[in-house]
Scaffold this motif. Structure first.
Motif, PDB file in Angstrom:
ATOM      1  N   ASP A 144     -34.981 140.696 -29.995  1.00  0.00           N
ATOM      2  CA  ASP A 144     -35.308 141.399 -31.233  1.00  0.00           C
ATOM      3  C   ASP A 144     -34.969 140.505 -32.418  1.00  0.00           C
ATOM      4  OD1 ASP A 144     -36.216 143.689 -30.033  1.00  0.00           O
ATOM      5  OD2 ASP A 144     -34.349 144.813 -30.289  1.00  0.00           O
ATOM      6  N   LEU A 145     -35.854 140.464 -33.403  1.00  0.00           N
ATOM      7  CA  LEU A 145     -35.551 139.765 -34.644  1.00  0.00           C
ATOM      8  C   LEU A 145     -34.792 140.714 -35.559  1.00  0.00           C
ATOM      9  CD1 LEU A 145     -35.864 137.337 -36.563  1.00  0.00           C
ATOM     10  CD2 LEU A 145     -37.994 138.394 -37.373  1.00  0.00           C
ATOM     11  N   VAL A 146     -33.643 140.272 -36.034  1.00  0.00           N
ATOM     12  CA  VAL A 146     -32.831 141.085 -36.934  1.00  0.00           C
ATOM     13  C   VAL A 146     -33.072 140.684 -38.381  1.00  0.00           C
ATOM     14  CG1 VAL A 146     -30.475 141.724 -37.587  1.00  0.00           C
ATOM     15  CG2 VAL A 146     -31.064 141.438 -35.171  1.00  0.00           C
ATOM     16  N   GLU A 147     -33.106 139.378 -38.648  1.00  0.00           N
ATOM     17  CA  GLU A 147     -33.195 138.937 -40.044  1.00  0.00           C
ATOM     18  C   GLU A 147     -33.689 137.501 -40.108  1.00  0.00           C
ATOM     19  OE1 GLU A 147     -30.396 140.355 -43.740  1.00  0.00           O
ATOM     20  OE2 GLU A 147     -29.404 139.365 -42.060  1.00  0.00           O
ATOM     21  N   VAL A 148     -34.448 137.199 -41.166  1.00  0.00           N
ATOM     22  CA  VAL A 148     -34.862 135.830 -41.490  1.00  0.00           C
ATOM     23  C   VAL A 148     -34.451 135.563 -42.934  1.00  0.00           C
ATOM     24  CG1 VAL A 148     -36.763 134.197 -41.737  1.00  0.00           C
ATOM     25  CG2 VAL A 148     -36.828 135.921 -39.921  1.00  0.00           C
ATOM     26  N   GLU A 149     -33.679 134.498 -43.145  1.00  0.00           N
ATOM     27  CA  GLU A 149     -33.199 134.182 -44.491  1.00  0.00           C
ATOM     28  C   GLU A 149     -33.377 132.697 -44.768  1.00  0.00           C
ATOM     29  OE1 GLU A 149     -29.280 136.576 -45.367  1.00  0.00           O
ATOM     30  OE2 GLU A 149     -29.207 135.784 -43.323  1.00  0.00           O
ATOM     31  N   ARG A 150     -33.665 132.372 -46.011  1.00  0.00           N
ATOM     32  CA  ARG A 150     -33.655 130.979 -46.466  1.00  0.00           C
ATOM     33  C   ARG A 150     -32.379 130.738 -47.249  1.00  0.00           C
ATOM     34  NH1 ARG A 150     -37.770 127.537 -45.840  1.00  0.00           N
ATOM     35  NH2 ARG A 150     -39.856 128.322 -45.307  1.00  0.00           N
ATOM     36  N   GLY A 151     -31.696 129.652 -46.921  1.00  0.00           N
ATOM     37  CA  GLY A 151     -30.450 129.324 -47.588  1.00  0.00           C
ATOM     38  C   GLY A 151     -30.551 128.036 -48.378  1.00  0.00           C
ATOM     39  N   ALA A 152     -29.409 127.571 -48.848  1.00  0.00           N
ATOM     40  CA  ALA A 152     -29.361 126.350 -49.656  1.00  0.00           C
ATOM     41  C   ALA A 152     -29.680 125.119 -48.810  1.00  0.00           C
ATOM     42  CB  ALA A 152     -27.972 126.212 -50.290  1.00  0.00           C
ATOM     43  N   ARG A 153     -30.191 124.088 -49.485  1.00  0.00           N
ATOM     44  CA  ARG A 153     -30.475 122.791 -48.873  1.00  0.00           C
ATOM     45  C   ARG A 153     -31.400 122.910 -47.663  1.00  0.00           C
ATOM     46  NH1 ARG A 153     -25.185 122.813 -50.249  1.00  0.00           N
ATOM     47  NH2 ARG A 153     -24.523 123.287 -48.112  1.00  0.00           N
ATOM     48  N   GLY A 154     -32.419 123.749 -47.790  1.00  0.00           N
ATOM     49  CA  GLY A 154     -33.443 123.827 -46.767  1.00  0.00           C
ATOM     50  C   GLY A 154     -33.064 124.569 -45.505  1.00  0.00           C
ATOM     51  N   LEU A 155     -31.993 125.356 -45.545  1.00  0.00           N
ATOM     52  CA  LEU A 155     -31.564 126.093 -44.353  1.00  0.00           C
ATOM     53  C   LEU A 155     -32.482 127.279 -44.095  1.00  0.00           C
ATOM     54  CD1 LEU A 155     -29.515 126.794 -42.095  1.00  0.00           C
ATOM     55  CD2 LEU A 155     -28.249 128.097 -43.818  1.00  0.00           C
ATOM     56  N   LEU A 156     -32.923 127.428 -42.856  1.00  0.00           N
ATOM     57  CA  LEU A 156     -33.663 128.600 -42.402  1.00  0.00           C
ATOM     58  C   LEU A 156     -32.801 129.282 -41.352  1.00  0.00           C
ATOM     59  CD1 LEU A 156     -36.231 130.319 -42.407  1.00  0.00           C
ATOM     60  CD2 LEU A 156     -37.155 128.807 -40.628  1.00  0.00           C
ATOM     61  N   ARG A 157     -32.327 130.488 -41.669  1.00  0.00           N
ATOM     62  CA  ARG A 157     -31.395 131.208 -40.794  1.00  0.00           C
ATOM     63  C   ARG A 157     -32.131 132.365 -40.118  1.00  0.00           C
ATOM     64  NH1 ARG A 157     -27.966 132.324 -44.342  1.00  0.00           N
ATOM     65  NH2 ARG A 157     -26.476 130.641 -43.929  1.00  0.00           N
ATOM     66  N   VAL A 158     -32.081 132.387 -38.795  1.00  0.00           N
ATOM     67  CA  VAL A 158     -32.732 133.426 -38.003  1.00  0.00           C
ATOM     68  C   VAL A 158     -31.673 134.143 -37.173  1.00  0.00           C
ATOM     69  CG1 VAL A 158     -34.402 133.904 -36.168  1.00  0.00           C
ATOM     70  CG2 VAL A 158     -34.898 132.140 -37.881  1.00  0.00           C
ATOM     71  N   THR A 159     -31.627 135.457 -37.286  1.00  0.00           N
ATOM     72  CA  THR A 159     -30.656 136.267 -36.547  1.00  0.00           C
ATOM     73  C   THR A 159     -31.389 137.074 -35.491  1.00  0.00           C
ATOM     74  OG1 THR A 159     -29.340 136.456 -38.566  1.00  0.00           O
ATOM     75  CG2 THR A 159     -28.771 137.919 -36.755  1.00  0.00           C
ATOM     76  N   ILE A 160     -30.899 136.993 -34.251  1.00  0.00           N
ATOM     77  CA  ILE A 160     -31.560 137.675 -33.135  1.00  0.00           C
ATOM     78  C   ILE A 160     -30.578 138.599 -32.429  1.00  0.00           C
ATOM     79  CG2 ILE A 160     -33.177 135.779 -32.782  1.00  0.00           C
ATOM     80  CD1 ILE A 160     -31.474 134.928 -30.355  1.00  0.00           C
ATOM     81  N   ASP A 161     -31.132 139.520 -31.645  1.00  0.00           N
ATOM     82  CA  ASP A 161     -30.295 140.450 -30.888  1.00  0.00           C
ATOM     83  C   ASP A 161     -31.001 140.760 -29.578  1.00  0.00           C
ATOM     84  OD1 ASP A 161     -28.167 142.054 -30.256  1.00  0.00           O
ATOM     85  OD2 ASP A 161     -28.626 143.642 -31.702  1.00  0.00           O
ATOM     86  N   GLN A 162     -30.227 141.249 -28.613  1.00  0.00           N
ATOM     87  CA  GLN A 162     -30.807 141.714 -27.368  1.00  0.00           C
ATOM     88  C   GLN A 162     -31.423 143.088 -27.597  1.00  0.00           C
ATOM     89  OE1 GLN A 162     -31.119 140.023 -24.718  1.00  0.00           O
ATOM     90  NE2 GLN A 162     -29.425 138.597 -24.416  1.00  0.00           N
ATOM     91  N   PRO A 163     -32.613 143.339 -27.060  1.00  0.00           N
ATOM     92  CA  PRO A 163     -33.193 144.672 -27.191  1.00  0.00           C
ATOM     93  C   PRO A 163     -32.458 145.655 -26.292  1.00  0.00           C
ATOM     94  CG  PRO A 163     -34.558 143.332 -25.762  1.00  0.00           C
ATOM     95  CD  PRO A 163     -33.466 142.428 -26.297  1.00  0.00           C
ATOM     96  N   GLY A 164     -32.537 146.914 -26.609  1.00  0.00           N
ATOM     97  CA  GLY A 164     -31.887 147.913 -25.775  1.00  0.00           C
ATOM     98  C   GLY A 164     -31.643 149.189 -26.529  1.00  0.00           C
ATOM     99  N   ALA A 165     -31.596 150.287 -25.815  1.00  0.00           N
ATOM    100  CA  ALA A 165     -31.397 151.585 -26.441  1.00  0.00           C
ATOM    101  C   ALA A 165     -29.939 151.861 -26.749  1.00  0.00           C
ATOM    102  CB  ALA A 165     -31.956 152.687 -25.539  1.00  0.00           C
ATOM    103  N   GLU A 166     -29.027 151.206 -26.059  1.00  0.00           N
ATOM    104  CA  GLU A 166     -27.605 151.459 -26.282  1.00  0.00           C
ATOM    105  C   GLU A 166     -27.102 150.635 -27.458  1.00  0.00           C
ATOM    106  OE1 GLU A 166     -25.905 153.746 -24.750  1.00  0.00           O
ATOM    107  OE2 GLU A 166     -27.697 154.254 -23.609  1.00  0.00           O
ATOM    108  N   PRO A 167     -26.117 151.156 -28.212  1.00  0.00           N
ATOM    109  CA  PRO A 167     -25.592 150.408 -29.361  1.00  0.00           C
ATOM    110  C   PRO A 167     -25.121 149.019 -28.991  1.00  0.00           C
ATOM    111  CG  PRO A 167     -24.796 152.658 -29.411  1.00  0.00           C
ATOM    112  CD  PRO A 167     -25.527 152.498 -28.100  1.00  0.00           C
ATOM    113  N   ALA A 168     -24.467 148.889 -27.841  1.00  0.00           N
ATOM    114  CA  ALA A 168     -23.943 147.588 -27.448  1.00  0.00           C
ATOM    115  C   ALA A 168     -25.069 146.643 -27.049  1.00  0.00           C
ATOM    116  CB  ALA A 168     -22.960 147.740 -26.293  1.00  0.00           C
ATOM    117  N   GLY A 169     -26.183 147.221 -26.504  1.00  0.00           N
ATOM    118  CA  GLY A 169     -27.300 146.386 -26.081  1.00  0.00           C
ATOM    119  C   GLY A 169     -26.820 145.349 -25.103  1.00  0.00           C
TER     120      GLY A 169
END
Length: 212
Positions: A17-42
């Motif tokens: 699962d894609l959680v977030e895509v952010e652009r940061g300083a000095r050309g940083l591209l930050r991608v946050t991912i997670d495991q899919p799942g119905a439970e909170p802990a996933g």
């Protein structure tokens, strides 16, 4: 080209699962991912997961001619943002902080336990907000006037003590379109330490390797 759509398509194809895509300083591209799942802990995102996604994203972003200097792929951490209805359903029952697009009762920022809401054939969400919120949560004279929730026009109410709920809470009903930002509230363990965040940082201009 929609960068987030490209990243989400790539991440989803790898089973994450894609959680977030952010652009940061000095050309940083930050991608946050997670495991899919119905439970909170996933499931926990590992370094291998981040490396796998990082390698594929470097290839795809190169094909799409996306301008960036460094790519960082990581797990969401304890203050995970909630982006979609699926996120809200997955983390129902968890403490959440949200920021409304428009102030309600003089404030935009609210914190409480997230719960689904179904009434009158419509679905939505609600926060069970502890009654002992700061006085700023109420406008002058609000104790005498029926306050209405932002989405359904229902009075915010006090709930009596029931199993699994605080002894006294204020019920804040809302729809996702009224939320600017929502995140899980970080919960500290008994040692007062927060969980580790798995992630990799790749320098796409050098060799695509992963810095540890």
């Amino acid at each position: 080209m929609n960068l987030e759509a490209v990243v989400e398509r790539t991440v989803s194809a790898l089973g994450y699962d894609l959680v977030e895509v952010e652009r940061g300083a000095r050309g940083l591209l930050r991608v946050t991912i997670d495991q899919p799942g119905a439970e909170p802990a996933g499931g926990l995102i590992t370094l291998d997961d981040c490396e796998k996604v990082s390698r594929q994203l470097q290839y795809v972003l190169g094909v799409e001619d996306v301008d960036y200097e460094r790519l960082e792929v990581s797990s969401p951490g304890l203050d995970r943002p909630l982006r979609s209805a699926a996120d809200y359903a997955r983390f129902a029952g968890q403490p959440v902080e949200l920021t409304l697009r428009e102030p309600f009762k003089g404030r935009r920022h609210w914190s409480g336990v997230l719960q689904p809401r179904e009434s009158e054939g419509a679905s939505g969400w609600r926060l069970l907000v502890p009654a002992a919120q700061p006085p700023a949560a109420r406008k002058p004279g609000a104790a005498k006037a029926a306050q209405r929730s932002p989405s359904r026009g229902r009075p915010a109410s006090k709930a009596g003590s029931r199993a699994g709920e605080p002894a006294a809470v204020e019920v804040l009903d809302f729809d996702l379109g009224e939320v600017r930002e929502a995140r899980l509230v970080p919960v500290l363990d008994f040692k007062g330490q927060r969980g580790a965040r798995a992630g990799t940082t790749s320098d796409a201009k050098v060799d695509g390797g992963v810095e540890r």
